[in-house]
Design a protein around this motif. Sequence first.
Motif, PDB file in Angstrom:
ATOM      1  N   TRP A  91       0.858  -1.188   0.000  1.00  0.00           N
ATOM      2  CA  TRP A  91       0.000   0.000   0.000  1.00  0.00           C
ATOM      3  C   TRP A  91       0.894   1.238   0.000  1.00  0.00           C
ATOM      4  O   TRP A  91       1.757   1.364   0.881  1.00  0.00           O
ATOM      5  CB  TRP A  91      -0.892  -0.023   1.241  1.00  0.00           C
ATOM      6  N   ILE A 159      -8.929  -3.159   2.892  1.00  0.00           N
ATOM      7  CA  ILE A 159      -9.077  -1.727   3.188  1.00  0.00           C
ATOM      8  C   ILE A 159     -10.511  -1.512   3.661  1.00  0.00           C
ATOM      9  O   ILE A 159     -11.444  -2.121   3.128  1.00  0.00           O
ATOM     10  CB  ILE A 159      -8.798  -0.862   1.937  1.00  0.00           C
ATOM     11  N   SER A 167      -9.416  -2.788   8.651  1.00  0.00           N
ATOM     12  CA  SER A 167      -8.057  -2.804   8.100  1.00  0.00           C
ATOM     13  C   SER A 167      -7.168  -1.836   8.865  1.00  0.00           C
ATOM     14  O   SER A 167      -7.635  -0.815   9.373  1.00  0.00           O
ATOM     15  CB  SER A 167      -8.119  -2.390   6.632  1.00  0.00           C
ATOM     16  N   VAL A 169      -4.980  -0.110   7.421  1.00  0.00           N
ATOM     17  CA  VAL A 169      -4.693   0.988   6.487  1.00  0.00           C
ATOM     18  C   VAL A 169      -5.626   2.167   6.775  1.00  0.00           C
ATOM     19  O   VAL A 169      -6.843   1.998   6.870  1.00  0.00           O
ATOM     20  CB  VAL A 169      -4.902   0.500   5.030  1.00  0.00           C
ATOM     21  N   THR A 171      -7.376   5.564   5.619  1.00  0.00           N
ATOM     22  CA  THR A 171      -7.708   6.224   4.356  1.00  0.00           C
ATOM     23  C   THR A 171      -8.363   7.573   4.613  1.00  0.00           C
ATOM     24  O   THR A 171      -8.903   7.812   5.692  1.00  0.00           O
ATOM     25  CB  THR A 171      -8.682   5.361   3.533  1.00  0.00           C
TER      26      THR A 171
END
Lengths: 283, 193
Positions: A91, A159, A167, A169, A171
């Motif tokens: 990522w 995600i 997740s 991650v 965003t």
Amino acid sequence: MKRIKGQKGHLMGMDYVRVMPQPQLQTVGSFFFLDHFYEREITPKELSDSRGTGAHPHRGITTVTYVIKGENEHKDSLGNRAIVTSGGMQWMKAGRGIIHDEGVPESFLKRGGPMHMMQFWVLLGENEREDAALYLPVPHDDIPQLELDKAGSVLKVLIGEFCVSKSKVKTGKPHFLFHLSLQGKQVFYYTLPENTELAILAAKGSVEVQNEELTQSDLFAFGEVDETIKLYNPSDETVEIMLFGGEPFGERFYSHGPFVMGDREGIATAYNDLYAGKYGEVL
Amino acid sequence: MLQNNQILRYIHKLYPAADISLLQGFVEDNYKREVLKKKTLLFSSGQSNTRHYFVEKGLLRLYILDRNGREFNLLFAKEGQVLGDLATPQPTAYTLETVESSIVYSIDEKHLQEFSGMVSGAANSSTDLIRRSYLFLQKRLVAILSKTAEENYLDLRDNHPDLIQRLPQYHIASYLGVSAEFLSKIIARTAKM
């Protein structure tokens, strides 16, 4: 429901299908680009033809490389270097600019083997485009997964969030990317949250979506719909399916080569900064 | 000794006045330790003299079958919790199964009663345990009868997120008494994107 068929190509010694963007489908949520390197047994000879993308810049997007099978190596101008193996994800938020190189690691190059991966580009909103670049390798064990049915179908949350699985991650604009391994003769129901667009990619095998067959590397795209979407695997084999989307992007953007900016001037700035060496270099 | 022994710690909480070595002897003599695979049946509906199960590791579910043969999950037990049928040794209406690979300690009602007779204050502890189990079941009954599936889902999600993470989706649907399709609607409506 739109059916999207991509175009075949060849890169890094591997065959792929450019699924997005297409004239009839520019974005799904913030997702703008998708190359699907469908599953193939790759020989060392094939890989030696072209083992990497070569160093190249990005700006204004996040690149997401998901490796279902095989290995992928990432190097970038921030000094990051990592290999992810089957089930892992690379990522990289390009933000205001980065140079990276992705390819098959030396060890895999020597022995060959099954490869199945895909790369997504996710658009950054105007408020994120000037953020510093950020890279995160996410190995398989760090990706939350949920068991779905008695047959053992599994949903991996790469995600975003599903139920309580979230997740790691982070965003900006809300979006999601899930990998569904649907066992033979099983059904998975997915209901879109409000204000959400969705795409479904058959990554390996065929799946019935709302009773229509979706074959490998093809995609169904949904705008905002109220109904629950039914996915059914009529075969006895496991099928691999990607679900992705999010809130409609809703901002003007302009893409050229590896850059996606708000307008033409932004693209010119991106190139000028590249030639001025502002993105560094991959050592 | 207590730190590394979950079952002993649990028994000690139940009978705080009892001597530790007595409790240890009681566990060693009367509890059966089993290492079980996922989806192992511990007892099934109609069986008599069912045992009480303490979970050292893993997850259990207690369910009933409705008249159409559909499973309805009533209760779950994770690490440090106990599950069984309080009506034992009478034939049970429930089925108990592992959801994950589990390590359990089990005891039958007869030995549990015998021990309660031996330890001072044990009768009060047993009454308290039964009272707490009754209140727990009562709360679940009220939730089933008076709350919507969405309210029960939110209760599970917000108060037991670890449990909802570990349970397969079809077990969550069965706990809420809804279909997989309806559960997907609940998840979408309550999503925190």
